[in-house]
Design an enzyme around this catalytic site. Structure first.
Site, PDB file in Angstrom:
ATOM      1  N   ASP A  31       0.811  -1.290  -0.035  1.00  0.00           N
ATOM      2  CA  ASP A  31      -0.142  -0.120  -0.007  1.00  0.00           C
ATOM      3  C   ASP A  31       0.713   1.252  -0.166  1.00  0.00           C
ATOM      4  O   ASP A  31       2.047   1.252   0.587  1.00  0.00           O
ATOM      5  CB  ASP A  31      -1.135  -0.009   1.266  1.00  0.00           C
ATOM      6  N   ASP A  56       4.005   2.171  -4.303  1.00  0.00           N
ATOM      7  CA  ASP A  56       3.191   2.424  -5.156  1.00  0.00           C
ATOM      8  C   ASP A  56       3.003   1.330  -6.449  1.00  0.00           C
ATOM      9  O   ASP A  56       3.996   1.101  -7.179  1.00  0.00           O
ATOM     10  CB  ASP A  56       3.622   3.755  -5.775  1.00  0.00           C
ATOM     11  N   TYR A 145     -12.319   6.236 -13.074  1.00  0.00           N
ATOM     12  CA  TYR A 145     -12.364   5.096 -12.393  1.00  0.00           C
ATOM     13  C   TYR A 145     -13.156   3.993 -13.368  1.00  0.00           C
ATOM     14  O   TYR A 145     -12.539   2.839 -13.254  1.00  0.00           O
ATOM     15  CB  TYR A 145     -13.197   5.630 -11.110  1.00  0.00           C
ATOM     16  N   TYR A 159      -4.769 -11.823 -19.491  1.00  0.00           N
ATOM     17  CA  TYR A 159      -3.894 -12.804 -18.842  1.00  0.00           C
ATOM     18  C   TYR A 159      -4.130 -14.182 -18.633  1.00  0.00           C
ATOM     19  O   TYR A 159      -3.534 -15.084 -18.743  1.00  0.00           O
ATOM     20  CB  TYR A 159      -3.369 -12.349 -17.495  1.00  0.00           C
ATOM     21  N   THR A 175     -19.962  -0.962  -0.539  1.00  0.00           N
ATOM     22  CA  THR A 175     -19.699  -1.851   0.731  1.00  0.00           C
ATOM     23  C   THR A 175     -19.429  -0.537   1.815  1.00  0.00           C
ATOM     24  O   THR A 175     -18.903   0.151   1.561  1.00  0.00           O
ATOM     25  CB  THR A 175     -18.663  -2.757   0.599  1.00  0.00           C
TER      26      THR A 175
HETATM   27  P1  NAD Z   1      -9.879   2.398  -0.143  1.00  0.00           P
HETATM   28  O1  NAD Z   1      -9.422   3.873  -0.639  1.00  0.00           O
HETATM   29  O2  NAD Z   1     -10.177   2.381   1.585  1.00  0.00           O
HETATM   30  O3  NAD Z   1      -8.680   1.580  -0.262  1.00  0.00           O
HETATM   31  C1  NAD Z   1      -7.724   1.397  -1.450  1.00  0.00           C
HETATM   32  C2  NAD Z   1      -6.408   1.326  -0.810  1.00  0.00           C
HETATM   33  O4  NAD Z   1      -5.645   1.179  -2.108  1.00  0.00           O
HETATM   34  C3  NAD Z   1      -5.925   2.376   0.094  1.00  0.00           C
HETATM   35  O5  NAD Z   1      -5.261   1.797   1.077  1.00  0.00           O
HETATM   36  C4  NAD Z   1      -5.104   3.078  -0.907  1.00  0.00           C
HETATM   37  O6  NAD Z   1      -3.819   3.786  -0.158  1.00  0.00           O
HETATM   38  C5  NAD Z   1      -4.482   1.930  -1.676  1.00  0.00           C
HETATM   39  N1  NAD Z   1      -3.952   2.424  -3.051  1.00  0.00           N
HETATM   40  C6  NAD Z   1      -4.268   3.112  -4.077  1.00  0.00           C
HETATM   41  N2  NAD Z   1      -3.559   3.435  -5.209  1.00  0.00           N
HETATM   42  C7  NAD Z   1      -2.408   2.616  -4.742  1.00  0.00           C
HETATM   43  C8  NAD Z   1      -1.315   2.590  -5.514  1.00  0.00           C
HETATM   44  N3  NAD Z   1      -1.017   3.121  -6.489  1.00  0.00           N
HETATM   45  N4  NAD Z   1      -0.277   1.851  -4.773  1.00  0.00           N
HETATM   46  C9  NAD Z   1      -0.471   1.093  -3.464  1.00  0.00           C
HETATM   47  N5  NAD Z   1      -1.614   1.320  -3.005  1.00  0.00           N
HETATM   48  C10 NAD Z   1      -2.835   2.034  -3.304  1.00  0.00           C
HETATM   49  O7  NAD Z   1     -10.983   1.703  -0.715  1.00  0.00           O
HETATM   50  P2  NAD Z   1     -11.932   0.488  -0.577  1.00  0.00           P
HETATM   51  O8  NAD Z   1     -13.313   0.833  -0.286  1.00  0.00           O
HETATM   52  O9  NAD Z   1     -11.239  -0.593   0.493  1.00  0.00           O
HETATM   53  O10 NAD Z   1     -11.763  -0.155  -1.944  1.00  0.00           O
HETATM   54  C11 NAD Z   1     -10.659  -1.375  -2.101  1.00  0.00           C
HETATM   55  C12 NAD Z   1     -11.194  -1.751  -3.574  1.00  0.00           C
HETATM   56  O11 NAD Z   1     -12.265  -2.403  -3.716  1.00  0.00           O
HETATM   57  C13 NAD Z   1     -10.757  -0.747  -4.661  1.00  0.00           C
HETATM   58  O12 NAD Z   1     -10.101  -1.306  -5.702  1.00  0.00           O
HETATM   59  C14 NAD Z   1     -12.229  -0.289  -5.055  1.00  0.00           C
HETATM   60  O13 NAD Z   1     -12.324  -0.063  -6.449  1.00  0.00           O
HETATM   61  C15 NAD Z   1     -13.047  -1.602  -5.019  1.00  0.00           C
HETATM   62  N6  NAD Z   1     -14.395  -1.667  -4.588  1.00  0.00           N
HETATM   63  C16 NAD Z   1     -14.731  -0.796  -3.487  1.00  0.00           C
HETATM   64  C17 NAD Z   1     -16.079  -0.580  -3.364  1.00  0.00           C
HETATM   65  C18 NAD Z   1     -16.474  -0.266  -1.941  1.00  0.00           C
HETATM   66  O14 NAD Z   1     -17.766   0.208  -1.713  1.00  0.00           O
HETATM   67  N7  NAD Z   1     -16.052  -0.022  -0.815  1.00  0.00           N
HETATM   68  C19 NAD Z   1     -16.947  -0.812  -4.483  1.00  0.00           C
HETATM   69  C20 NAD Z   1     -16.558  -1.238  -5.485  1.00  0.00           C
HETATM   70  C21 NAD Z   1     -14.973  -1.386  -5.568  1.00  0.00           C
END
Ligand code: NAD
Ligand code: UDP
Length: 342
Positions: A31, A56, A145, A159, A175
């Site tokens: 992260d 990253d 997005y 892949y 969620t």
């Molecule tokens: P969040 O923002 O809390 O978590 C995302 C994490 O990814 C963060 O900790 C951030 O620091 C890390 N991150 C972002 N870019 C990065 C990079 N380039 N390198 C390393 N780390 C990076 O969001 P979330 O709600 O926990 O979502 C997690 C995943 O689930 C995402 O891919 C999101 O698209 C997907 N998602 C979530 C929801 C929801 O309702 N929470 C719905 C649909 C999809």
């Protein structure tokens, strides 16, 4: 298993890390904390089965030792987060996904992509099953997005079909639960924080748009079922109980006993009008169904936020100042190293 979780410091990722550790797996969390919170994973740092790599993943994904599975969750997820970081969002959906896929391919590991209901855009078909191709504006503000995730799905599929990788795609619907950032701008966190503080609940548009809300524990069970399976997907993961945003606001007021008013604000551009997953595929292929109802899940979420009054006060100050929390690293106005990285 030894599982690499990209985005493991975020809301969903930290719950996934916790559940994997609980069942005896080893976890490598990758992260950059751009939208995550280090406090989410601090409790795991003393656990010898947990390793943190600050990186990253759009630049590189490097994990020493064995890897049995990769869960690729890294990406901003809240609309204010990804609207503030358009280039980083595109980078992590494209290059970040390829780096995570390469890691899985090198280790012949299972790979699961956290995709999203946003691939359906503003859907013309309701409810949405996995055969629906979606209705997405490719140049609207949300496209950074939506299209990044659609590209990530295509790459994951390639892949699988061209490189023989063992991949799976889950499409996650809204969620919510503990560890959402209190001012991340998403609807559940915003309404709960506002109701607890007695501040007006900010309903966008007329509040008649719908969403279907899934409690985090259910969602994490679904991701783990996908990690443990060879199912390619895509598989919808969400709770099919559908609410209007206005009904959600009323429910939050009811559960918190708050007397805050409801205020209407302009609807964001391209805000989807309705969302409800068909979850027959998840049920048939993974044996997964959500178990936590909206009232129960919201009560647990309210309790968690209510235990953090200082965070709520800080969040409200930021919201009043028009500064939704974009995490630790806002995007530079001009493309910098993120774009240049290979
Ligand atoms: P969040 O923002 O809390 O978590 C995302 C994490 O990814 C963060 O900790 C951030 O620091 C890390 N991150 C972002 N870019 C990065 C990079 N380039 N390198 C390393 N780390 C990076 O969001 P979330 O709600 O926990 O979502 C997690 C995943 O689930 C995402 O891919 C999101 O698209 C997907 N998602 C979530 C929801 C929801 O309702 N929470 C719905 C649909 C999809
Ligand atoms: N929303 C709202 N008030 C808020 C935040 C969001 O009315 O303070 C609305 C938003 O316009 C959308 C729905 O709630 O219609 C869900 O928004 P969220 O950002 O949680 O997720 P989305 O499903 O849009 O990605």
């Amino acid at each position: 298993m030894r599982v690499a979780v990209t985005g493991g410091g975020g809301f969903l990722g930290s719950h996934l890390c916790e559940a994997l550790l609980r069942r005896g797996d080893e976890v490598v969390c990758l992260d950059d904390f751009s939208t995550g919170n280090p406090a989410n994973i601090t409790p795991f740092l003393g656990n010898p089965a947990f390793e943190l790599v600050r990186a990253d993943v759009s630049r590189s994904v490097d994990v020493g030792g064995r890897v049995d599975a990769v869960a690729h969750l890294a990406s901003p997820a809240s609309p204010p987060d990804y609207l503030r970081r358009p280039l980083q969002t595109l980078a992590v959906g494209s290059r970040g996904t390829e780096n995570a896929l390469r890691l899985a391919a090198r280790h012949e590991a299972r790979f699961v992509l956290a995709s999203t209901s946003e691939v359906y855009g503003d859907p013309e078909v309701h409810p949405q099953d996995e055969t629906y191709w979606g209705h997405v504006n490719p140049v609207g503000p949300r496209s950074v997005y939506d299209e990044a995730k659609r590209f990530a799905e295509a790459l994951t599929q390639a892949y699988r079909s061209h490189c023989g990788a063992n991949t799976g795609i889950v499409r996650i619907f809204n969620t919510y639960g503990p560890r959402m950032r209190p001012h991340d701008g998403r609807v559940v966190s915003s309404f709960v924080v506002q109701a607890l503080a007695g501040e007006p609940l900010t309903v966008y548009g007329d509040g008649k748009q719908t969403r279907s809300f899934c409690y985090v524990d259910d969602l994490v069970r679904g991701i783990m079922a996908m990690l443990d399976d060879d199912e390619p997907g895509p598989v919808n993961l969400g709770n099919p109980v559908e609410l209007t945003v206005f009904e959600l606001a009323e429910l939050v007021l009811d559960l918190t006993g708050s007397r805050a008013e409801i205020q209407f604000h302009p609807l964001p551009v391209d805000d989807p009008t309705r969302r409800r997953p068909v979850i027959a595929r998840a049920s048939e292929r993974l044996g997964w169904v959500p178990e936590v109802g909206i009232e129960d899940g919201l009560r647990r979420t309210v309790r968690w936020f209510a235990d953090r009054p200082a965070d709520i006060a800080a969040a409200l100050t930021a919201i009043r100042g028009g500064q939704l929390d974009g995490g630790s690293a806002a995007e530079p106005r001009l493309p910098g190293p993120t774009l240049a990285a290979s």
